[in-house]
Design a protein around this motif. Structure first.
Motif, PDB file in Angstrom:
ATOM      1  N   GLY A  52       8.724   0.386  -1.940  1.00 36.88           N
ATOM      2  CA  GLY A  52       7.471   1.074  -2.232  1.00 36.88           C
ATOM      3  C   GLY A  52       6.641   1.279  -0.977  1.00 36.88           C
ATOM      4  N   TYR A  53       5.903   2.382  -0.911  1.00 35.99           N
ATOM      5  CA  TYR A  53       5.154   2.707   0.305  1.00 35.99           C
ATOM      6  C   TYR A  53       4.065   1.676   0.608  1.00 35.99           C
ATOM      7  N   GLU A  54       3.184   1.426  -0.340  1.00 37.14           N
ATOM      8  CA  GLU A  54       2.069   0.517  -0.071  1.00 37.14           C
ATOM      9  C   GLU A  54       2.565  -0.885   0.253  1.00 37.14           C
ATOM     10  N   GLU A  55       3.604  -1.317  -0.461  1.00 35.66           N
ATOM     11  CA  GLU A  55       4.163  -2.646  -0.234  1.00 35.66           C
ATOM     12  C   GLU A  55       4.843  -2.720   1.132  1.00 35.66           C
ATOM     13  N   ALA A  56       5.530  -1.645   1.510  1.00 35.44           N
ATOM     14  CA  ALA A  56       6.199  -1.606   2.811  1.00 35.44           C
ATOM     15  C   ALA A  56       5.178  -1.637   3.944  1.00 35.44           C
TER      16      ALA A  56
END
Length: 396
Positions: A52-56
């Motif tokens: 996931g973008y935000e998690e990455a």
């Protein structure tokens, strides 16, 4: 212990290597973090994969995810043979190393390279264009950044074919034995190169400057640290740009409407390069991180010592960050993509890579108005670190 089922990435076979995006999309639908069995030369290894973008983005800047393998008692092969470098260091050591290298590798120094990059590009195209067709990787995408970084570092003329074989084996190994051989040979070469430069005296190149660079407190890079820094700059300084150019041109040629739009308005070039980086960036996953302490990512418990891979390619196709993420759109606002990472390990050479990419793609389109694919691309590189093709046949 986590009860998440293990996803066997190996079961997707060559289809995953050719096009991992559908697999990453399915994983994102199920959640941003997954327990997977690694697909690559070290297949069999269990890791946590962040898609996931935000998690990455958050994980890339999380100090609890260590890069220094000494903190978990398991040094990487390249660090063991070559020396400590930025991608396997944490603060305060990382802070010290980056401070010393940025004293020599400045924005001003990169900008001064612009005329030389243009000249190298023109010379390569002068040689390529009369032939009518070529492998773009071999003719332009590979020799341009290798020549630039070699000249910048002050590396003598390399046997390009031999160096390409060694470099590709380091970043996309086919098996553990060939990877080991490539790293040992590269370590020997770099040690000899640094010793030669010490003996030769001052010259106007980056590696010589790094040898001379001294902080206010008298701190300098050791021989092993110089070797590690040269390794990082030489390998990362060209591999990413090779695939930025190759993947970017491939995206344009397989999206004729976007190619036509760029040809009609070359002021779109800077944004087009950013979209190339987002859509099919040159680095599929960031280098390993390790949980220095127990932590959670998006509610998933990560145990101390466990390995974490952050999917840059996966994150940049997250529909929660980019609308219609699988659409290649050079007018898109692609800012915020993670192709060069994020946080303290953000790519040291991002400015140089962008400059080379813009000059290479812009000059190619200007001088080859009939540019088109001339057959299928070569196979995609193995492993999950570098995202790129071995060859890209084109005609004009």
């Amino acid at each position: 212990m986590s009860r998440q089922p293990v996803i066997e990435l190996r079961e997707f076979g060559d289809a995953f290597r050719r096009d991992p995006h559908p697999v990453y999309a399915k994983l994102r639908e199920q959640g941003p973090v997954h327990r997977v069995r690694f697909a690559g030369a070290d297949s069999g290894q269990l890791v946590w994969l962040v898609v996931g973008y935000e998690e990455a983005r958050a994980a890339l800047a999380d100090p609890r995810l260590a890069k220094d393998t000494a903190r978990i008692g398991s040094p990487m092969l390249d660090e063991e043979k070559i020396g400590k470098y930025l991608l396997v260091a944490d603060p305060p050591q990382h802070t010290r190393l980056r401070s010393l290298v940025t004293r020599a590798f400045t924005m001003r120094r990169v900008e001064r390279l612009r005329p030389r990059i243009q000249r190298i590009t023109d010379d390569l195209l002068d040689e390529m264009l009369p032939r009518g067709r070529a492998d773009l990787i071999e003719a332009l995408a590979y020799p341009l950044p290798l020549t630039v970084i070699s000249e910048l570092l002050g590396v003598p003329d390399l046997d390009r074919a031999e160096f390409r074989r060694i470099s590709t084996e380091v970043v996309a190994p086919t098996d553990a034995d060939t990877e080991y051989d490539a790293i040992v040979r590269l370590a020997r070469y770099l040690a000899d190169l640094i010793e030669d430069k010490r003996c030769a005296g001052p010259t106007d190149d980056l590696l010589s400057d790094l040898i001379r660079t001294t902080a206010e407190d008298g701190d300098r890079l050791s021989s092993r640290e110089l070797s590690g820094m040269a390794y990082l700059l030489l390998i990362a300084g060209h591999e990413t740009t090779v695939n930025l150019i190759g993947n970017g041109v491939h995206a344009l040629l397989t999206h004729p409407d976007q190619l036509a739009a760029l040809r009609a308005d070359m002021s779109l070039l800077d944004g087009a390069v950013e979209e190339m980086l987002r859509y099919e960036g040159p680095v599929e996953t960031a280098t390993f991180r390790y949980a220095a302490e127990p932590l959670e990512i998006a509610g998933t418990a990560i145990e101390q010592g466990q390995s974490v891979m952050i999917g840059l390619t996966a994150a940049d196709r997250d529909g929660g960050r980019y609308a219609e993420p699988d659409r290649f759109d050079i007018r898109r606002d692609a800012r915020g993509h993670l192709a060069f990472g994020h946080g303290i390990h953000y790519c040291l050479g991002a400015t140089l890579a962008r400059l080379e990419g813009r000059i290479a793609v812009g000059t190619l389109l200007e001088r080859a108005p009939g540019l088109a694919l001339d057959g299928s691309p070569g196979e995609w590189l193995p492993g999950m670190l570098i995202r790129g093709m071995r060859s890209l046949p084109v005609r004009w």
